[in-house]
Design a protein around this motif. Structure first.
Motif, PDB file in Angstrom:
ATOM      1  N   VAL A 114       0.816  -1.211   0.000  1.00  0.00           N
ATOM      2  CA  VAL A 114       0.000   0.000   0.000  1.00  0.00           C
ATOM      3  C   VAL A 114       0.850   1.263   0.000  1.00  0.00           C
ATOM      4  CG1 VAL A 114      -1.685   1.327   1.354  1.00  0.00           C
ATOM      5  CG2 VAL A 114      -1.909  -1.141   1.158  1.00  0.00           C
ATOM      6  N   GLY A 115       0.465   2.207  -0.833  1.00  0.00           N
ATOM      7  CA  GLY A 115       1.052   3.538  -0.794  1.00  0.00           C
ATOM      8  C   GLY A 115       0.182   4.454   0.050  1.00  0.00           C
ATOM      9  N   VAL A 116       0.790   5.427   0.684  1.00  0.00           N
ATOM     10  CA  VAL A 116       0.064   6.378   1.522  1.00  0.00           C
ATOM     11  C   VAL A 116       0.218   7.769   0.920  1.00  0.00           C
ATOM     12  CG1 VAL A 116      -0.174   7.368   3.831  1.00  0.00           C
ATOM     13  CG2 VAL A 116       0.515   4.971   3.567  1.00  0.00           C
ATOM     14  N   LEU A 117      -0.882   8.491   0.821  1.00  0.00           N
ATOM     15  CA  LEU A 117      -0.856   9.872   0.341  1.00  0.00           C
ATOM     16  C   LEU A 117      -1.315  10.773   1.478  1.00  0.00           C
ATOM     17  CD1 LEU A 117      -0.362  11.751  -2.097  1.00  0.00           C
ATOM     18  CD2 LEU A 117      -2.826  11.563  -2.587  1.00  0.00           C
ATOM     19  N   VAL A 118      -0.379  11.508   2.069  1.00  0.00           N
ATOM     20  CA  VAL A 118      -0.697  12.451   3.142  1.00  0.00           C
ATOM     21  C   VAL A 118      -1.141  13.765   2.504  1.00  0.00           C
ATOM     22  CG1 VAL A 118       0.164  13.657   5.178  1.00  0.00           C
ATOM     23  CG2 VAL A 118       1.028  11.366   4.627  1.00  0.00           C
ATOM     24  N   ARG A 143       8.505   1.897   9.065  1.00  0.00           N
ATOM     25  CA  ARG A 143       7.246   1.193   8.804  1.00  0.00           C
ATOM     26  C   ARG A 143       7.309   0.540   7.433  1.00  0.00           C
ATOM     27  NH1 ARG A 143       6.116   5.877  11.575  1.00  0.00           N
ATOM     28  NH2 ARG A 143       5.123   5.531  13.610  1.00  0.00           N
ATOM     29  N   ASP A 144       6.353  -0.347   7.171  1.00  0.00           N
ATOM     30  CA  ASP A 144       6.434  -1.188   5.978  1.00  0.00           C
ATOM     31  C   ASP A 144       5.627  -0.672   4.793  1.00  0.00           C
ATOM     32  OD1 ASP A 144       8.088  -3.003   7.272  1.00  0.00           O
ATOM     33  OD2 ASP A 144       6.397  -4.151   8.069  1.00  0.00           O
ATOM     34  N   PHE A 145       5.143   0.553   4.854  1.00  0.00           N
ATOM     35  CA  PHE A 145       4.374   1.068   3.726  1.00  0.00           C
ATOM     36  C   PHE A 145       5.244   1.104   2.474  1.00  0.00           C
ATOM     37  CE2 PHE A 145       2.525   3.548   7.410  1.00  0.00           C
ATOM     38  CZ  PHE A 145       1.457   2.679   7.592  1.00  0.00           C
ATOM     39  N   ALA A 146       4.646   0.778   1.339  1.00  0.00           N
ATOM     40  CA  ALA A 146       5.413   0.742   0.092  1.00  0.00           C
ATOM     41  C   ALA A 146       6.011   2.106  -0.227  1.00  0.00           C
ATOM     42  CB  ALA A 146       4.507   0.280  -1.053  1.00  0.00           C
ATOM     43  N   LEU A 147       5.254   3.141   0.026  1.00  0.00           N
ATOM     44  CA  LEU A 147       5.728   4.507  -0.205  1.00  0.00           C
ATOM     45  C   LEU A 147       4.791   5.460   0.512  1.00  0.00           C
ATOM     46  CD1 LEU A 147       3.598   5.849  -2.534  1.00  0.00           C
ATOM     47  CD2 LEU A 147       4.796   4.164  -3.928  1.00  0.00           C
ATOM     48  N   VAL A 148       5.278   6.656   0.779  1.00  0.00           N
ATOM     49  CA  VAL A 148       4.459   7.718   1.372  1.00  0.00           C
ATOM     50  C   VAL A 148       4.717   8.990   0.580  1.00  0.00           C
ATOM     51  CG1 VAL A 148       3.885   9.049   3.428  1.00  0.00           C
ATOM     52  CG2 VAL A 148       4.612   6.661   3.667  1.00  0.00           C
ATOM     53  N   GLU A 149       3.671   9.532  -0.018  1.00  0.00           N
ATOM     54  CA  GLU A 149       3.767  10.742  -0.826  1.00  0.00           C
ATOM     55  C   GLU A 149       2.910  11.848  -0.217  1.00  0.00           C
ATOM     56  OE1 GLU A 149       5.683  11.341  -3.566  1.00  0.00           O
ATOM     57  OE2 GLU A 149       6.610   9.397  -3.161  1.00  0.00           O
ATOM     58  N   VAL A 150       3.031  13.046  -0.758  1.00  0.00           N
ATOM     59  CA  VAL A 150       2.357  14.223  -0.215  1.00  0.00           C
ATOM     60  C   VAL A 150       1.532  14.895  -1.300  1.00  0.00           C
ATOM     61  CG1 VAL A 150       2.707  16.494   0.843  1.00  0.00           C
ATOM     62  CG2 VAL A 150       4.180  14.600   1.479  1.00  0.00           C
ATOM     63  N   ALA A 151       0.369  15.418  -0.906  1.00  0.00           N
ATOM     64  CA  ALA A 151      -0.440  16.256  -1.785  1.00  0.00           C
ATOM     65  C   ALA A 151      -1.078  17.344  -0.933  1.00  0.00           C
ATOM     66  CB  ALA A 151      -1.509  15.429  -2.498  1.00  0.00           C
ATOM     67  N   TYR A 152      -1.676  18.317  -1.601  1.00  0.00           N
ATOM     68  CA  TYR A 152      -2.281  19.445  -0.900  1.00  0.00           C
ATOM     69  C   TYR A 152      -3.638  19.759  -1.497  1.00  0.00           C
ATOM     70  CZ  TYR A 152       2.536  19.875   0.675  1.00  0.00           C
ATOM     71  OH  TYR A 152       3.767  19.609   1.196  1.00  0.00           O
ATOM     72  N   LEU A 153      -4.511  20.284  -0.663  1.00  0.00           N
ATOM     73  CA  LEU A 153      -5.876  20.540  -1.104  1.00  0.00           C
ATOM     74  C   LEU A 153      -5.983  21.831  -1.909  1.00  0.00           C
ATOM     75  CD1 LEU A 153      -8.424  18.860  -0.704  1.00  0.00           C
ATOM     76  CD2 LEU A 153      -9.072  20.390   1.157  1.00  0.00           C
ATOM     77  N   ALA A 154      -5.143  22.823  -1.599  1.00  0.00           N
ATOM     78  CA  ALA A 154      -5.254  24.117  -2.286  1.00  0.00           C
ATOM     79  C   ALA A 154      -3.938  24.884  -2.189  1.00  0.00           C
ATOM     80  CB  ALA A 154      -6.378  24.951  -1.656  1.00  0.00           C
TER      81      ALA A 154
END
Length: 251
Positions: A114-118, A143-154
């Motif tokens: 699983v990838g995580v998008l914060v 932690r074992d998450f495949a990847l963690v990426e970032v996005a923004y609402l505005a």
């Protein structure tokens, strides 16, 4: 009796904020039974409290001006002493809470799949945006998450759609979207709307009432009352984190 004022995130919106904030207030009051906990400065002053610790329920220090907030609170309560506590994060307790929210949303998948998008609110303040990226990196460490990426609402990029596309391009078959907010169900709902209709995407719960949040509020209150001798930030590997005693009467 001392007093603790819990301020909702100034960017938070929505009628659902009432019960969300009430749950946090109740948990903190239980943890600090000898401290009067409220979300209203006027209520505290009416009850005769003149020494108040104010704590904004914001996940990071950037994006608001503590000096202006402290001045505004003192103008609302002339004669009262208002001490502004530090913002909640980034902090290991919030990162752990974020990890719990992601794990709860995996829908049976292994973390390594699983990838995580914060997703942060987004700001014209680069430091505020960088704090979200810092939380994402801390969430991935150990932690074992495949990847963690970032996005923004505005106000800045990548937006949610671009963040999801990046997770897919990097090989994530499933993605858990994590709204980076503390007590703001309205923000979480807007994030969920942006992710709606995407196959294999699950939206985690935001950082609402929890034992971790309560413990962190107690820690920040203790700092404001008694000081915090530290050589580095909360997440520094060289800082020895000692649990603060819950000193109810003098906390």
């Amino acid at each position: 009796m001392s007093a603790l004022l819990l301020l909702p995130d100034p960017t938070a919106t929505g009628a659902a904020l009432g019960p969300e904030l009430a749950a946090v207030l109740a948990d903190v009051q239980e943890a600090l039974p000898d401290v009067l906990v409220s979300a209203s400065l006027a209520e505290l002053v009416e009850r005769g409290e003149q020494d108040v610790v104010a704590l904004p329920l914001v996940p990071g220090a950037a994006g608001y001006d503590p000096g202006i907030l402290e001045l505004a609170l003192r103008q609302q309560a002339p004669g009262a002493t208002v001490t502004l506590a530090r913002a909640l994060g980034p902090h290991p307790l919030l990162v752990e809470l974020a990890a719990q929210r992601v794990l709860a949303a995996l829908d049976g998948a292994a973390p390594a799949e699983v990838g995580v998008l914060v997703v942060g609110p987004g700001s014209h303040d680069p430091e505020a945006n960088a704090e979200v990226a810092k939380v994402a990196r801390l969430l991935q460490e150990g932690r074992d998450f495949a990847l963690v990426e970032v996005a923004y609402l505005a106000d800045t990029g990548p937006d949610v759609a671009a963040g999801l596309a990046r997770c897919r391009a990097l090989g994530a078959g499933r993605v858990v979207v994590l709204p980076h907010a503390v007590v703001d169900p309205g923000f979480a709902a807007r994030v969920a709307e942006r992710a709606a209709g995407e196959e294999g995407v699950h939206v985690a719960g935001h950082l609402a009432a929890s034992p971790e949040l309560t413990a962190l509020v107690v820690e920040r209150h203790h700092e404001a009352r008694h000081g915090d001798l530290r050589m580095s930030c909360d997440v520094c590997a060289y800082r020895e984190l000692q649990p603060h005693p819950h000193e109810h009467a003098g906390a």
